[in-house]
Design an enzyme around this catalytic site. Sequence first.
Site, PDB file in Angstrom:
ATOM      1  N   ASN A  12       0.884  -1.173   0.000  1.00 39.53           N
ATOM      2  CA  ASN A  12       0.000   0.000   0.000  1.00 39.53           C
ATOM      3  C   ASN A  12       0.918   1.218   0.000  1.00 39.53           C
ATOM      4  O   ASN A  12       1.382   1.664   1.041  1.00 39.53           O
ATOM      5  CB  ASN A  12      -0.886  -0.064   1.257  1.00 39.53           C
ATOM      6  CG  ASN A  12      -1.812   1.137   1.405  1.00 39.53           C
ATOM      7  OD1 ASN A  12      -1.674   2.125   0.689  1.00 39.53           O
ATOM      8  ND2 ASN A  12      -2.735   1.050   2.357  1.00 39.53           N
ATOM      9  N   ARG A  96      -2.223  -1.883  -3.774  1.00 37.63           N
ATOM     10  CA  ARG A  96      -3.290  -0.891  -3.736  1.00 37.63           C
ATOM     11  C   ARG A  96      -2.979   0.121  -4.833  1.00 37.63           C
ATOM     12  O   ARG A  96      -1.878   0.684  -4.873  1.00 37.63           O
ATOM     13  CB  ARG A  96      -3.302  -0.170  -2.387  1.00 37.63           C
ATOM     14  CG  ARG A  96      -4.314   0.963  -2.351  1.00 37.63           C
ATOM     15  CD  ARG A  96      -4.208   1.798  -1.093  1.00 37.63           C
ATOM     16  NE  ARG A  96      -5.196   2.863  -1.093  1.00 37.63           N
ATOM     17  CZ  ARG A  96      -5.024   4.029  -0.473  1.00 37.63           C
ATOM     18  NH1 ARG A  96      -3.932   4.278   0.210  1.00 37.63           N
ATOM     19  NH2 ARG A  96      -5.970   4.946  -0.515  1.00 37.63           N
ATOM     20  N   HIS A 185     -10.648   5.278  -1.500  1.00 38.35           N
ATOM     21  CA  HIS A 185     -10.729   4.469  -0.271  1.00 38.35           C
ATOM     22  C   HIS A 185     -11.790   3.381  -0.410  1.00 38.35           C
ATOM     23  O   HIS A 185     -12.338   2.909   0.591  1.00 38.35           O
ATOM     24  CB  HIS A 185     -11.092   5.319   0.970  1.00 38.35           C
ATOM     25  CG  HIS A 185     -10.079   6.362   1.338  1.00 38.35           C
ATOM     26  ND1 HIS A 185     -10.434   7.668   1.635  1.00 38.35           N
ATOM     27  CD2 HIS A 185      -8.728   6.285   1.474  1.00 38.35           C
ATOM     28  CE1 HIS A 185      -9.341   8.355   1.932  1.00 38.35           C
ATOM     29  NE2 HIS A 185      -8.296   7.555   1.843  1.00 38.35           N
ATOM     30  N   ARG A 246      -5.226  18.302   3.104  1.00 41.05           N
ATOM     31  CA  ARG A 246      -6.044  18.677   1.938  1.00 41.05           C
ATOM     32  C   ARG A 246      -7.281  19.457   2.382  1.00 41.05           C
ATOM     33  O   ARG A 246      -7.884  19.122   3.406  1.00 41.05           O
ATOM     34  CB  ARG A 246      -6.474  17.429   1.162  1.00 41.05           C
ATOM     35  CG  ARG A 246      -5.328  16.707   0.509  1.00 41.05           C
ATOM     36  CD  ARG A 246      -5.748  15.389  -0.127  1.00 41.05           C
ATOM     37  NE  ARG A 246      -4.911  14.300   0.362  1.00 41.05           N
ATOM     38  CZ  ARG A 246      -5.206  13.008   0.267  1.00 41.05           C
ATOM     39  NH1 ARG A 246      -6.323  12.630  -0.324  1.00 41.05           N
ATOM     40  NH2 ARG A 246      -4.394  12.106   0.767  1.00 41.05           N
ATOM     41  N   GLU A 389      -7.516  -2.728   4.884  1.00 41.07           N
ATOM     42  CA  GLU A 389      -7.373  -2.680   3.425  1.00 41.07           C
ATOM     43  C   GLU A 389      -6.423  -3.778   2.945  1.00 41.07           C
ATOM     44  O   GLU A 389      -6.633  -4.370   1.891  1.00 41.07           O
ATOM     45  CB  GLU A 389      -6.828  -1.305   3.001  1.00 41.07           C
ATOM     46  CG  GLU A 389      -7.831  -0.172   3.178  1.00 41.07           C
ATOM     47  CD  GLU A 389      -7.165   1.206   3.177  1.00 41.07           C
ATOM     48  OE1 GLU A 389      -6.414   1.502   4.128  1.00 41.07           O
ATOM     49  OE2 GLU A 389      -7.389   1.974   2.230  1.00 41.07           O
TER      50      GLU A 389
HETATM   51  C1  LIG Z   1      -7.061   8.224  -1.709  1.00 43.96           C
HETATM   52  C2  LIG Z   1      -6.406   8.727  -0.480  1.00 43.96           C
HETATM   53  O1  LIG Z   1      -6.636   9.835  -0.068  1.00 43.96           O
HETATM   54  O2  LIG Z   1      -5.591   7.857   0.155  1.00 43.96           O
HETATM   55  P1  LIG Z   1      -4.761   8.129   1.493  1.00 43.96           P
HETATM   56  O3  LIG Z   1      -5.753   8.382   2.576  1.00 43.96           O
HETATM   57  O4  LIG Z   1      -3.974   6.854   1.693  1.00 43.96           O
HETATM   58  O5  LIG Z   1      -3.897   9.339   1.235  1.00 43.96           O
HETATM   59 MG   LIG Z   2      -4.992   4.845   4.546  1.00 41.29          MG
END
Ligand SMILES: CC(=O)OP(=O)(O)O
Ligand SMILES: [Mg+2]
Length: 403
Positions: A12, A96, A185, A246, A389
């Site tokens: 992953n 992944r 996710h 983010r 996951e």
């Molecule tokens: C798609 C995504 O945001 O994955 P991660 O939470 O692992 O950064």
């Molecule tokens: Mg994660």
Amino acid sequence: MTATGTRVLVLNSGSSSLKYQLLDMTDAARLAVGLVERIGEETSRLVHTPLAAGGDKREIEGPIADHEAALKAVAAELSADGLGLDSPQLAAIGHRVVHGGLQFTEPTVIDDAVLKEIERLVPVAPLHNPANITGIRTARALRPDLPQVAVFDTAFHTTMPEYAARYALDVATADAHRIRRYGFHGTSHSYVSRKTAALLGKDPSEVNVIVLHLGNGASASAVAGGRCVDTSMGLTPLEGLVMGTRSGDIDPAVTFHLKRVAGMSEDEVDVLLNKKSGLLGLCGDNDMREIRRRIDEGDERAELAFDIYIHRLKKYIGAYSAVLGRVDAVAFTAGVGENAAPVREAAVAGLEEMGMAVDASLNAVRSDEPRLISPEYARVAVAVVPTDEELEIAQQTYALVSA
Ligand SMILES: CC(=O)OP(=O)(O)O
Ligand SMILES: [Mg+2]
Ligand SMILES: Nc1ncnc2c1ncn2[C@@H]1O[C@H](COP(=O)(O)OP(=O)(O)O)[C@@H](O)[C@H]1O
């Protein structure tokens, strides 16, 4: 394809981390687990636990330049425990892969054409797909004879109805550039929604669940009878909830404003929204543990960041309640969802009229098991359901190669 071995290595790869597990699929036992973090920095760290060898956790500190070096370091640790990638017991490597676009709706054996498609999708998962690709290339170089399987974050969301997946954009432009809500996710949303049904003693087809996957990246999904009907991430993993770094939802005009008025370049806006926003941008910390510690010390910036995070979460719980019509359960998962009791308490506070409540003493219990945290009288079950996951990816990978 018939596998000779029974073991699967799951990779992953995140933007700056590599999580891995080696499993024996005869009983889904974990033989080794580990994590490389802060890849690309001076302070990288590999934490490796050889569960099968009965060995203790080993920590190796020092710079690891990229995902290729990270996977080679992991391979060396596995070899040291007699669990190396050269083992004939290894049946496959499961990866992944975050963005699978519209073409990948199932786990897929990776060949050159598949790899090319995953590369084509880099612009819509710029933090994730490049790391996934490096993981695939490196693993292939180490074991060219072994099947490599991609399990896509987007796959579970491909059942969304068109009215949930399509943005209200000019249709010709959206279609020409394949702009739509893909969602991410998905492996976690699928696994957790099924586990939640099991916790309620029901079949997934009988229950409607809101899954809140709150890790570094965070997303919500509405799952009706086992099928995803809406999710908060969009064309890329930037939309939706407030995340570690983010922004989640903002007025898209903010991006024009940053360019036209603040004089930022396209790349600067991208970095701002993906890496310098969210909890980090709001208060200087992206780790929920640190934010809670600061709040306990009376830090107002940390408290405001927390309140903004919770407010967004509440909006999605409300929206998905309306989308589902009837909600049987709300399930919290991933690093924050599984561990941060104050987040769960605050997200559900005031939703009694919607049949949702959290019992303080149940919410305080720490456990790796799925568990209810709502009081008995509550109409909607509120649950903590640890995601896995890696196990899900291993099972899907093994099913494909041993078929
Ligand atoms: C798609 C995504 O945001 O994955 P991660 O939470 O692992 O950064
Ligand atoms: Mg994660
Ligand atoms: N005990 C805890 N209390 C609060 N938050 C925690 C705790 N443990 C982990 N977290 C949060 O979980 C986040 C990582 O979640 P994880 O699901 O591992 O993310 P990812 O897979 O995206 O890297 C950390 O940033 C941290 O905020």
